[in-house]
Scaffold this motif. Structure first.
Motif, short mmCIF file in Angstrom:
data_model
loop_
_atom_site.label_atom_id
_atom_site.label_comp_id
_atom_site.label_asym_id
_atom_site.label_seq_id
_atom_site.Cartn_x
_atom_site.Cartn_y
_atom_site.Cartn_z
N PHE A 1 13.35 -13.90 2.48
CA PHE A 1 12.43 -12.98 1.83
C PHE A 1 11.51 -13.78 0.91
N GLY A 2 10.53 -13.11 0.35
CA GLY A 2 9.59 -13.82 -0.52
C GLY A 2 10.27 -14.55 -1.65
N LEU A 3 11.24 -13.90 -2.29
CA LEU A 3 11.92 -14.51 -3.42
C LEU A 3 12.80 -15.69 -3.01
N ASP A 4 13.15 -15.77 -1.72
CA ASP A 4 13.99 -16.87 -1.23
C ASP A 4 13.19 -18.13 -0.91
N LYS A 5 11.90 -17.98 -0.74
CA LYS A 5 11.08 -19.08 -0.27
C LYS A 5 10.85 -20.12 -1.38
N HIS A 6 10.97 -21.38 -1.02
CA HIS A 6 10.71 -22.47 -1.97
C HIS A 6 9.92 -23.56 -1.25
N ILE A 7 9.01 -24.19 -1.96
CA ILE A 7 8.29 -25.34 -1.42
C ILE A 7 8.37 -26.47 -2.44
N PRO A 8 8.25 -27.71 -2.00
CA PRO A 8 8.40 -28.86 -2.91
C PRO A 8 7.43 -28.81 -4.08
N GLY A 9 7.92 -29.15 -5.26
CA GLY A 9 7.08 -29.24 -6.44
C GLY A 9 6.70 -27.91 -7.04
N MET A 10 7.37 -26.84 -6.63
CA MET A 10 6.97 -25.49 -7.04
C MET A 10 7.39 -25.20 -8.48
N LEU A 11 6.47 -24.62 -9.24
CA LEU A 11 6.77 -24.10 -10.57
C LEU A 11 6.87 -22.57 -10.48
N TYR A 12 7.17 -21.95 -11.61
CA TYR A 12 7.41 -20.51 -11.63
C TYR A 12 6.59 -19.89 -12.75
N ILE B 1 -0.56 -19.56 1.07
CA ILE B 1 0.21 -18.50 0.43
C ILE B 1 1.44 -18.20 1.26
N TRP B 2 2.55 -17.91 0.58
CA TRP B 2 3.78 -17.48 1.24
C TRP B 2 4.29 -16.25 0.49
N GLY B 3 4.78 -15.25 1.23
CA GLY B 3 5.37 -14.13 0.50
C GLY B 3 5.50 -12.87 1.32
#
Length: 718
Positions: A214-225, A367-369
């Motif tokens: 799901f969108g909340l599960d997605k991660h990409i390298p170097g990602m901030l929040y 974009i991912w989500g």
């Protein structure tokens, strides 16, 4: 599940195919009105864009691309079930990949209006049958036998006389060199092995073992929040903010003002960027923001409905549909019905709150989500951020519910703006409170319904609606009636009622509104079908017989026959409370009967719901039943439990503690039936919602004599 641009090279990498691949898809010539089936090799040779729908590699692995979002409605099941039927492969052997946003390749990818199956099933059937026929031809040529002696089954081609068989993987190379036939014969519905069957959904294992992304599960390298403190009133501005407390939170990296587009206006806020979602949210809580909310009204709920009611008494409104002389007949009538119905604002309440990942780079934005409308996102962000549309790459994940809210551009745009500011990829997460209070919401609407009965028949029928027009938020013409003024109301009524007028009284507030499951049919259905019950009472007619007299089409007569039969409508006893409603939206018609009785502790309880859907051609009856059940539950909440209330221009209820959802103990037995016919496919995800509220309130009247004209109402207080 990874979503990548579907070049042949990326396809081979992402789906791990082996060796040669047989790819078949569509492309739309500039001068053509319909799609043309073409192989990947042809697309390469002619230099045209092909949408890659079906791929088979030398191991026999079949990969298909789902062009629509999967938010629980079943596209992840329906698309492969359609393909597997005509391709003659086992459903369990199909690998499904979400297609990225690319309207040139995939056509319309907006998941809304219950359009996934009805908008693509004919093309998918033809494409799959074409692939099957090419594989059969390849086998027949290799065997040196007539093609008519061969058939496909279970991912193999068989030769009837000799019993020879070849796996699809063995035929890929030969089939990939053939020219796709222009015409293929599709199966008769009576010959279907998969379509029309209640097969288990392919996404259920993924969603139960934790592998679904799901969108909340997605991660990409170097990602901030990031978390954003947004103005609680749409049109307000950030006057000033103190980020001293926010910057003391361990993990907080940056704090700055941000602005995101909401239709044709903007919402301002303050973004807190951190190395974790937790730190970002804690930093947001520590902010001190002063808002400038001058220059626009801050309305309460009561004032909104007061103004709507006043407008309906003083204005005729914009004409949507008229025939005969309804106003003249009503003006002269000695006796008429003149009543007001009210429906509330609603929040979408998807289980997965809004979220989005964006990575802005010098030459592109990715974009991912959980996104319902990738091409709308591409169009909007391209314009807002001056990025070439083809450089805005949108990747879809599973959605934890949408109901229309995730077919919007504000949350991806906000993520893109933040990523550009920090020069890094970022995931923006909305809290439940953000999601519940920011909108856009389903508009609250007031209806004035007038009618005259003469000799037991409708002599005049006039409805005016006053509520916010969603089109106006997108720059629609304000001197034209809301195009959805009659949504939910069956067209045959317009053909059979001689004196009829349907009108839209323009009404605006600063509160943002948008589509919600079944859109205006969810509110219109309550007013129209409740009013028809009042007219039936005035005419001295049985409510179902009364509708039958005006719905003369054969399909509708059969639908009425079915709901009458399964609900025991004609056998109901004195003292039972039965209500009926029939509505139509997105090319499907649903009839519902609700039975109620007095609850031992007081009030009314719902004993049972019967639903009959006519959606024409359909794929999976279990999916249909699940969607109708979900629609009934959602409609029950909107009719009897929750509403969005406003105080001083702000949404009051910010979480499920006050904006309560139906509990499992609130849900009555729901018995569902599906009509079988050869009509074109209609929608499934939304049409089951509109008839419930009027069927329920009509049943309450039948039991108690109390007419419910304002939603939501309390079952316990009736």
């Amino acid at each position: 599940m990874e979503n990548q641009t579907l070049s042949r090279r990326n396809f081979l990498k992402s789906s791990a195919v082996t060796g040669t691949v047989f790819s078949l898809g569509f492309y739309w010539p500039n001068d053509a009105k319909s799609a043309k089936i073409i192989q990947a090799t042809e697309a390469d040779n002619f230099g045209v864009e092909m949408n890659s729908w079906v791929h088979i590699d030398t191991s026999g692995k079949v990969t298909i691309f789902d062009h629509r979002a999967e938010m629980g409605q079943g596209s992840y099941q329906a698309v492969p079930q359609i393909v597997a039927e005509e391709l003659e492969v086992n459903l369990s052997e199909i690998n499904v990949v979400f297609a990225p946003g690319d309207s040139k390749k995939y056509g319309n990818q907006v998941t809304g209006g219950s359009s996934t199956v009805r908008g693509s099933y004919k093309n998918l059937l033809k494409l799959s049958a074409t692939a099957r026929e090419m594989l059969i031809q390849a086998a027949a040529t290799q065997w040196g036998v007539p093609k008519m002696e061969c058939y496909a089954e279970g991912g193999h081609v068989m030769h009837k006389p000799s019993g020879k068989r070849k796996h699809y993987g063995e035929l890929v190379e030969a089939a990939s060199k053939l020219v796709a036939p222009k015409d293929v014969v599709l199966k008769k519905r009576s010959d279907y092995k998969l379509i029309g069957k209640p097969l288990r959904r392919l996404d259920t294992p993924l969603k139960t073992n934790g592998t679904a992304v799901f969108g909340l599960d997605k991660h990409i390298p170097g990602m901030l929040y990031a978390a954003v403190e947004r103005n609680p009133r749409l049109r307000g501005k950030v006057k000033s903010f103190d980020d001293t407390g926010a910057r003391k939170i361990v993990g907080v990296k940056n704090v700055f003002k941000v602005k995101m587009g909401v239709f044709n206006t903007y919402r301002e806020g303050v973004a807190v960027v951190a190395d974790s979602t937790w730190a970002a949210i804690q930093g947001k809580k520590a902010l001190k923001v002063e808002w400038d909310d001058s220059g626009f009204e801050h309305l309460d709920t009561e004032e909104i409905y007061k103004r709507q009611a006043e407008a309906l008494q003083t204005q005729e409104g914009l004409l949507f549909k008229t025939q005969g002389e309804p106003s003249e007949i009503i003006a002269k009538a000695a006796k008429k019905i003149d009543v007001i119905y009210e429906t509330p604002y609603q929040y979408h309440a998807a289980m997965e709150p809004l979220n989005c990942i964006a990575h802005y780079q010098d030459d592109k934005l990715e974009i991912w989500g959980p996104i319902q409308a990738p091409e709308w996102v591409q169009d909007y962000i391209s314009k807002e951020m001056s990025i070439p549309r083809e450089k805005v790459i949108v990747n879809m994940t599973f959605l934890g519910g949408g109901f229309g809210r995730k077919a919007f551009m504000d949350y991806p745009h906000e993520a893109a703006v933040i990523s550009k500011e920090i020069k890094a990829p970022v995931q923006v997460v909305w809290t439940r409170e953000d999601d519940a209070t920011q909108g856009p919401f389903r508009p609250g609407i007031t209806y004035r319904c007038e009618g005259v009965i003469s000799n037991g028949e409708i002599d005049a029928f006039k409805v005016r609606m006053a509520g916010q027009n969603n089109d106006h938020w997108r720059g629609g013409k304000k001197d034209v009636a809301n195009r959805s003024t009659s949504e939910g109301f069956l067209k045959p009524y317009m053909d059979s009622i001689k004196n009829l007028a349907i009108m839209d009284v323009p009404f605006e507030t600063p509160i943002p509104t948008m589509w919600w499951r079944s859109v205006y049919a969810s509110t219109n259905g309550f007013a129209y079908e409740s009013f028809l019950d009042e007219l039936a009472l005035e005419a001295g007619k049985d409510p179902l017989d009364f509708r039958r007299a005006y719905l003369k089409e054969e399909r509708l007569q059969k639908l009425i026959d079915k709901i009458q039969e399964v609900s025991g409508w004609k056998d109901r006893k004195k003292g039972d409370g039965y209500g009926v409603a029939i509505t139509e939206c997105f090319a499907s018609t649903v009839a519902q009967v609700v039975k109620v009785s007095r609850a031992p502790a007081g009030g009314v309880k719902i004993d049972k719901v019967w639903a009959v859907m006519d959606c024409g051609w359909y794929v999976n009856p279990d999916t249909i039943k699940a969607q109708i059940e979900g629609s009934v539950v959602m409609a029950l909440g909107a009719a009897t439990i929750h509403q969005v209330k406003f105080k001083d221009g702000m949404a009051v209820d910010n979480n499920f503690s006050t904006y309560q959802m139906p509990r499992i103990t609130d849900i009555p037995p729901i018995e569902i039936y599906i009509m079988d016919n050869d009509a074109d496919a209609g929608g499934v995800g939304e049409p089951g919602l509109p008839p419930f509220a009027p069927a329920l309130t009509n049943a309450v009247f039948d039991l108690t004599g109390k007419r419910i004209r304002t939603l939501p109402f309390s079952l316990q207080a009736v």
